[in-house]
Every structure is written in C-alpha cells, then in structure tokens.
Design a protein around this motif. Structure first.
Motif, PDB file in Angstrom:
ATOM      1  N   LYS A 152       0.781  -1.120  -0.052  1.00  0.00           N
ATOM      2  CA  LYS A 152       0.168   0.147  -0.023  1.00  0.00           C
ATOM      3  C   LYS A 152       0.604   1.282  -0.017  1.00  0.00           C
ATOM      4  CE  LYS A 152      -4.402  -0.822  -0.271  1.00  0.00           C
ATOM      5  NZ  LYS A 152      -3.812  -1.619  -1.353  1.00  0.00           N
ATOM      6  N   THR A 156       1.210   4.169  -3.176  1.00  0.00           N
ATOM      7  CA  THR A 156       0.935   5.545  -2.818  1.00  0.00           C
ATOM      8  C   THR A 156       2.225   6.405  -3.500  1.00  0.00           C
ATOM      9  OG1 THR A 156       1.480   5.474  -0.522  1.00  0.00           O
ATOM     10  CG2 THR A 156      -0.623   5.532  -1.246  1.00  0.00           C
ATOM     11  N   MET A 186      -7.976   8.550  -7.889  1.00  0.00           N
ATOM     12  CA  MET A 186      -8.780   7.772  -7.173  1.00  0.00           C
ATOM     13  C   MET A 186      -8.251   6.586  -6.362  1.00  0.00           C
ATOM     14  SD  MET A 186     -12.212   7.209  -9.650  1.00  0.00           S
ATOM     15  CE  MET A 186     -11.351   6.917 -11.019  1.00  0.00           C
ATOM     16  N   CYS A 187      -7.162   5.860  -7.036  1.00  0.00           N
ATOM     17  CA  CYS A 187      -6.632   4.733  -6.492  1.00  0.00           C
ATOM     18  C   CYS A 187      -5.420   5.245  -5.472  1.00  0.00           C
ATOM     19  CB  CYS A 187      -5.562   4.010  -7.326  1.00  0.00           C
ATOM     20  SG  CYS A 187      -6.765   3.248  -8.763  1.00  0.00           S
ATOM     21  N   TRP A 190      -7.632   6.219  -2.111  1.00  0.00           N
ATOM     22  CA  TRP A 190      -8.397   5.259  -1.526  1.00  0.00           C
ATOM     23  C   TRP A 190      -7.001   4.465  -0.730  1.00  0.00           C
ATOM     24  CZ3 TRP A 190     -12.094   3.600   0.736  1.00  0.00           C
ATOM     25  CH2 TRP A 190     -12.124   2.228   1.292  1.00  0.00           C
ATOM     26  N   SER A 191      -5.933   4.398  -1.311  1.00  0.00           N
ATOM     27  CA  SER A 191      -4.813   3.852  -0.581  1.00  0.00           C
ATOM     28  C   SER A 191      -4.146   4.621   0.566  1.00  0.00           C
ATOM     29  CB  SER A 191      -3.540   3.546  -1.768  1.00  0.00           C
ATOM     30  OG  SER A 191      -3.775   2.441  -2.758  1.00  0.00           O
ATOM     31  N   LEU A 193      -6.040   6.817   2.243  1.00  0.00           N
ATOM     32  CA  LEU A 193      -7.077   6.481   3.392  1.00  0.00           C
ATOM     33  C   LEU A 193      -6.924   5.314   4.021  1.00  0.00           C
ATOM     34  CD1 LEU A 193      -9.723   7.602   4.497  1.00  0.00           C
ATOM     35  CD2 LEU A 193     -11.236   6.360   2.661  1.00  0.00           C
ATOM     36  N   ILE A 194      -6.539   4.096   3.486  1.00  0.00           N
ATOM     37  CA  ILE A 194      -6.350   3.017   4.102  1.00  0.00           C
ATOM     38  C   ILE A 194      -5.282   3.058   4.973  1.00  0.00           C
ATOM     39  CG2 ILE A 194      -5.804   0.490   3.794  1.00  0.00           C
ATOM     40  CD1 ILE A 194      -7.141   0.494   1.379  1.00  0.00           C
ATOM     41  N   SER A 217     -11.163  -3.298  -3.609  1.00  0.00           N
ATOM     42  CA  SER A 217     -10.528  -2.330  -3.898  1.00  0.00           C
ATOM     43  C   SER A 217      -9.408  -2.345  -4.603  1.00  0.00           C
ATOM     44  CB  SER A 217     -10.266  -1.158  -2.847  1.00  0.00           C
ATOM     45  OG  SER A 217      -9.588  -1.732  -1.790  1.00  0.00           O
ATOM     46  N   ASN A 218      -8.478  -3.469  -4.221  1.00  0.00           N
ATOM     47  CA  ASN A 218      -7.146  -3.919  -4.887  1.00  0.00           C
ATOM     48  C   ASN A 218      -7.561  -4.407  -6.207  1.00  0.00           C
ATOM     49  OD1 ASN A 218      -5.596  -2.866  -2.998  1.00  0.00           O
ATOM     50  ND2 ASN A 218      -5.400  -4.962  -1.930  1.00  0.00           N
ATOM     51  N   ALA A 221      -8.704  -1.498  -8.540  1.00  0.00           N
ATOM     52  CA  ALA A 221      -7.513  -0.699  -8.881  1.00  0.00           C
ATOM     53  C   ALA A 221      -6.715  -1.324  -9.794  1.00  0.00           C
ATOM     54  CB  ALA A 221      -6.720  -0.284  -7.434  1.00  0.00           C
TER      55      ALA A 221
END
Length: 282
Positions: A152, A156, A186-187, A190-191, A193-194, A217-218, A221
């Motif tokens: 992750k 990012t 978007m990807c 989300w990454s 945010l995790i 989500s993975n 993505a």
C-alpha cells in the motif's frame, strides 16, 4: 519524565541515528552547491525535500521514543514507524537515482558525496523495514508491517511520482488521458485513506469487513490501472513531443503506470489469500 536509552541502542535505534546523520549530510552537501534555474530544478527541489523530510521525521521518532512520549501518541506507533521507514526508503531511492542523473559530474565532489550518502540512506531505511519484517511470527501486529501494508505504501509512492510527472497542458484536452489521471487520483486517495485509517487506529470502527473492502478495492484498482497503462502511452505520445522534458515525463508516467499495475495485482493476490486462506498468508 521517563527516558528510554534502549530506544537509541537497539538495532532500530542505531539505524535511525545513522539515517539521521546521512540525511543531514546529503542535504548539507547539496545545499552548499545550490542549483541554477532550469527545467530540472523541480527535481532538485524534490531531492532536497526528500532529505529534509526524512531527517525531520527520523529525529522526531528518535525523540518521541527516547522520551517515551510515543506511548502517548494517539496513533498506531508500529504502523506509523513502519510506514515512514518504507516511504523514506523509496524516497531516498528515487533521490539517489534522480540527483546524479541531472546534477552530478565526474568533477563534482560534493554532488558525488551527496549521491553516495543518499544511497546509504536508502540502505539504512531499507534495513529498518527488513528488521521489522524479520520479527518472530506473532510480533508483527500492525497491518502496515505486513506485505499487503508495505505494498500500500509502495502504491501511494509510485502515484506521487506519477503526479510529479504529469503536465496539465498534455492531458487537459484529451478525454483518454483525463481518464488516466482520474485513475491515478482515485487509487491514490483510497490507498492513502487505508494507510491513515490504519495509523489512526480507526479500523475497528469500519462498518464492514476491512479485509474484504481492501481486497475488492485492490482488484478494482488493478483493473483501472490496466486500462491506464494502455490508454496513457496510446494518447500520451501523440502530438508534438519535440520537447525532451515533456517526452521524458510522458515516458515516466507510462513506466510508472505499468509498475503500479503490477504492484496492485500482487497486492490483490495477497489480499485474496488473506481473506480466503488466512492460514496460508500468515
């Protein structure tokens, strides 16, 4: 106030002290040389930011652990330090490759010295990540200390490299390239945010299964990046690319899109194993 001398003398503490010294040396050597205004000056600024960022947070981690204030910080400290070490290793790796490519010559001792110390910074932070992963089974408690968590952080970081190489003039008039930019954004969001939810210890408040959400989500993505790695070079290399700097940026985005597609695919495999075969992934 209680202090922990052991935090400075254990292997992780020693590595952090070494990294602190090396990042200061890299920053000081490059700052003493300076840079002239040019299209490549943004890369110089990135390298300087990398070394100062790593130096500041390494010092902060050392102080917080030495004063035992890290126990009072309202975040998952293990996840935070692991995420930082992984990010710092990637940033120093990028700076170690970028700086000599644009600003070093065979008769530039300070630039060469900064490059060498930057490579040692990368090795030091990489060793910290390895030490975290080599802990005995059962002592790795944070999600970001797992393979999926480290991936992750890598996702990012690669997205950040893509963002620094995007030229609005290139994609502003192309719906295909705009879709690619939307995929990257978007990807990335989300990454990130995790990662923030993990560090902030907010996962127990997640309304649904966290592992299942990460898995879905993975996969999404990876599919989105698969479209981007086809569409970006298809439309990105069209038009006037006489400017070598613009051509290089399009090329960087192309390769980073392919690389992140591979990373998201590997992350999807690990996530699926974690959900459906938890014993095999432990």
């Amino acid at each position: 106030m209680n202090v922990s001398v052991r935090s400075l003398t254990d292997p992780l503490g020693i590595l952090r002290i070494v990294a602190l010294v090396l990042t200061c040396m890299s920053f000081g050597l490059v700052a003493s040389v300076g840079v002239t205004a040019s299209p490549e000056s943004s890369y110089w600024a990135w390298c300087m930011f990398t070394w100062s960022f790593c130096c500041f947070f390494t010092l902060a981690i050392l102080i917080l652990e030495f004063t035992t204030l890290s126990d009072k910080v309202p975040v998952s400290w293990e996840d935070f330090t692991t995420a930082f070490a992984m990010l710092a290793a990637l940033m120093c790796l990028a700076a170690s490759a970028i700086y000599p490519a644009f600003f070093t010559c065979s008769t530039c001792p300070r630039q060469i010295g900064a490059t060498v110390t930057s490579w040692f910074c990368f090795l030091t932070y990489g060793a910290e990540v390895v030490l975290t992963r080599l802990r005995p089974r059962g002592q790795i408690s944070g999600f970001l200390s797992t393979v999926s968590g480290l991936l992750k952080i890598l996702e990012t970081f690669v997205a950040c490299i893509i963002f620094t190489s995007l030229d609005p003039a290139k994609f502003s008039g192309s719906p295909g390239l705009q879709w690619c930019v939307a995929v990257y954004c978007m990807c990335f969001i989300w990454s990130l945010l995790i990662i923030l939810l993990t560090i902030g210890r907010l996962l127990p408040y997640f309304p649904v299964s966290f592992e299942m959400v990460v898995t879905v989500s993975n996969v999404l993505a990876a599919m989105m990046y698969m479209t981007a790695m086809v569409i970006w070079p298809l439309y990105g290399f069209q038009g006037n690319l006489n400017d070598s700097a613009l051509w290089n940026k399009v090329l960087v985005v192309t390769f980073m899109s392919i690389f992140n597609f591979i990373v998201y695919t590997v992350d999807s495999v690990f996530s699926i194993r974690m959900v459906f075969w938890p014993q095999a992934s432990s």
